[in-house]
Design a protein around this motif. Structure first.
Motif, mmCIF file in Angstrom:
data_model
loop_
_atom_site.group_PDB
_atom_site.id
_atom_site.type_symbol
_atom_site.label_atom_id
_atom_site.label_comp_id
_atom_site.label_asym_id
_atom_site.label_seq_id
_atom_site.Cartn_x
_atom_site.Cartn_y
_atom_site.Cartn_z
ATOM 1 N N SER A 1 0.830 -1.201 0.000
ATOM 2 C CA SER A 1 0.000 0.000 0.000
ATOM 3 C C SER A 1 0.869 1.257 0.000
ATOM 4 O O SER A 1 2.031 1.242 0.418
ATOM 5 N N SER A 2 0.292 2.360 -0.459
ATOM 6 C CA SER A 2 0.998 3.645 -0.446
ATOM 7 C C SER A 2 1.383 4.019 0.977
ATOM 8 O O SER A 2 2.443 4.612 1.214
ATOM 9 N N MET A 3 0.526 3.678 1.920
ATOM 10 C CA MET A 3 0.803 3.975 3.327
ATOM 11 C C MET A 3 2.112 3.318 3.782
ATOM 12 O O MET A 3 2.918 3.924 4.496
ATOM 13 N N GLN A 4 2.329 2.084 3.342
ATOM 14 C CA GLN A 4 3.560 1.387 3.699
ATOM 15 C C GLN A 4 4.766 1.973 2.967
ATOM 16 O O GLN A 4 5.849 2.115 3.537
ATOM 17 N N MET A 5 4.576 2.337 1.707
ATOM 18 C CA MET A 5 5.672 2.897 0.914
ATOM 19 C C MET A 5 6.127 4.249 1.451
ATOM 20 O O MET A 5 7.310 4.589 1.384
ATOM 21 N N ASP A 6 5.195 5.030 1.978
ATOM 22 C CA ASP A 6 5.504 6.400 2.398
ATOM 23 C C ASP A 6 6.222 6.477 3.735
ATOM 24 O O ASP A 6 6.762 7.525 4.089
ATOM 25 N N GLU A 7 6.203 5.398 4.492
ATOM 26 C CA GLU A 7 6.817 5.408 5.821
ATOM 27 C C GLU A 7 8.221 4.809 5.741
ATOM 28 O O GLU A 7 8.390 3.603 5.584
ATOM 29 N N ALA A 8 9.220 5.677 5.854
ATOM 30 C CA ALA A 8 10.610 5.253 5.677
ATOM 31 C C ALA A 8 11.000 4.117 6.621
ATOM 32 O O ALA A 8 11.776 3.227 6.245
ATOM 33 N N GLU A 9 10.460 4.127 7.825
ATOM 34 C CA GLU A 9 10.830 3.125 8.821
ATOM 35 C C GLU A 9 10.364 1.722 8.467
ATOM 36 O O GLU A 9 10.829 0.745 9.048
ATOM 37 N N ARG A 10 9.441 1.611 7.497
ATOM 38 C CA ARG A 10 8.975 0.282 7.086
ATOM 39 C C ARG A 10 9.964 -0.380 6.124
ATOM 40 O O ARG A 10 9.914 -1.595 5.920
ATOM 41 N N GLY A 11 10.809 0.422 5.481
ATOM 42 C CA GLY A 11 11.862 -0.136 4.638
ATOM 43 C C GLY A 11 11.435 -0.591 3.265
ATOM 44 O O GLY A 11 12.135 -1.374 2.624
ATOM 45 N N PHE A 12 10.294 -0.094 2.759
ATOM 46 C CA PHE A 12 9.817 -0.506 1.438
ATOM 47 C C PHE A 12 10.368 0.364 0.312
ATOM 48 O O PHE A 12 10.470 -0.077 -0.827
ATOM 49 N N SER A 13 10.671 1.621 0.615
ATOM 50 C CA SER A 13 11.025 2.589 -0.420
ATOM 51 C C SER A 13 12.531 2.767 -0.547
ATOM 52 O O SER A 13 13.226 2.992 0.451
ATOM 53 N N LEU A 14 13.036 2.688 -1.773
ATOM 54 C CA LEU A 14 14.472 2.899 -1.962
ATOM 55 C C LEU A 14 14.814 4.387 -2.010
ATOM 56 O O LEU A 14 15.988 4.768 -1.954
ATOM 57 N N SER A 15 13.815 5.255 -2.120
ATOM 58 C CA SER A 15 14.066 6.698 -2.179
ATOM 59 C C SER A 15 14.136 7.333 -0.798
ATOM 60 O O SER A 15 14.517 8.498 -0.669
ATOM 61 N N LYS A 16 13.758 6.583 0.246
ATOM 62 C CA LYS A 16 13.789 7.092 1.611
ATOM 63 C C LYS A 16 14.614 6.147 2.469
ATOM 64 O O LYS A 16 14.368 4.948 2.477
ATOM 65 N N ASP A 17 15.577 6.691 3.185
ATOM 66 C CA ASP A 17 16.445 5.832 3.981
ATOM 67 C C ASP A 17 15.733 5.347 5.230
ATOM 68 O O ASP A 17 15.092 6.116 5.952
#
Length: 306
Positions: free
Chosen positions: A79-95
């Motif tokens: 979900s977008s909610m998971q992608m937007d939260e850096a602490e979840r570790g899904f997005s490569l654009s956010k550390d």
């Protein structure tokens, strides 16, 4: 299936005043949102915490019988909610920590993405990237990961993105294009593959489809939204009646002489479970993509339960 941020659920509730929505999600954060929505809509939302593979047991505990559900909306993937939260570790654009677990709070001992990249051998890593990311440079990337972790464990998303990028010449770092012809990072498929593997997403999707078949009443509708070719391929084959129980369903079918038959023409008609509601898959229109760029790769397939 799944509730996510609740956008689909709100639309259904507002469109059909008498409907009750059973809102399933494996993410406790999403379920907390579903619980809030249940209060707003006077109990017309029933939050269910669990994976697709937990659904039949959860509904059995609510005394909801097989063949009694009117419709199933299955929204696969992250979900977008998971992608937007850096602490979840899904997005490569956010550390953030290299986690990627959709329900890590519930299963703290379940391996996360960092465990995968730091413990599996090179061949196993390459197999994951090939199968779940359809990554043509899987061996090269797996080799780079193994070399990098000998120096320091890979524990952060940006760290992994840099390792993958380092295995390519600088000129091709953003040479790949997405469906909007925008530059895509070379690590995108690696992140997808690890996420799918960590959360066992394709097996969960297959289990969810079978649960939908069991739960839907005759004439009930199944709508499935997928976001990459692996998911869509599995859904397409399932709705066509192919037995996926022993099938390597996440990889393209090996082509032989002539086009393979997906369904046995002599099969008993009692084994036909689905009547497609449209001939072709439904994809977003240009204005849909402009309004919601993340939905650019979405594919919708819909069928009636026979």
């Amino acid at each position: 299936m799944t509730f996510g941020g609740g956008g689909h659920t709100k639309a259904i509730l507002n469109l059909v005043p008498e409907v009750t929505v059973l809102a399933l999600d494996r993410d406790p954060t999403a379920i907390s949102l579903a619980q809030q929505l249940a209060k707003e809509y006077c109990g017309r939302v029933k939050p269910l915490l669990g994976k697709f593979s937990d659904l039949e047991a959860l509904l059995s505990n609510m005394d909801i019988k097989p063949g009694s559900v009117d419709a199933v909306l299955l929204d696969a993937g992250c979900s977008s909610m998971q992608m937007d939260e850096a602490e979840r570790g899904f997005s490569l654009s956010k550390d953030g920590p290299l986690d990627m677990r959709m329900d890590g709070e519930r299963y703290p001992d379940m391996p996360c993405a960092a465990d995968v990249v730091n413990t599996l051998d090179q061949q196993a890593l390459a197999s994951i990237l090939t199968a779940y990311g359809e990554e043509r440079q899987a061996r090269k990337i797996a080799s780079a990961i193994v070399e990098a972790r000998r120096v320091n464990p890979i524990t952060r998303t940006q760290q992994l993105a840099s390792v993958v990028a380092g295995s390519f010449p600088p000129a091709v770092l953003y040479a790949r294009k997405d469906r909007l012809q925008r530059s895509a990072h070379v690590a995108t498929k690696t992140f997808q593959a690890l996420r799918i593997f960590v959360n066992d997403e394709l097996n969960e999707l297959h289990t969810g489809l079978r649960a939908a078949r069991s739960l839907l009443a005759p004439g009930g509708r199944l709508c499935v939204i997928t976001f990459h070719s692996l998911e869509d391929r599995l859904v397409k084959r399932y709705l066509q009646g192919e037995d996926l129980s022993n099938l390597d369903h996440f990889s393209p079918r090996k082509q032989g002489n002539g086009k393979p038959k997906l369904v046995d023409e002599n099969r008993d008609r009692r084994d036909v479970y689905w009547l497609p509601l449209q001939r072709k898959v439904i994809t977003p229109e240009r204005y849909d993509v402009n309004e919601n760029p993340r939905g650019r790769s979405a594919k919708l397939r819909a069928a009636l339960r026979c």
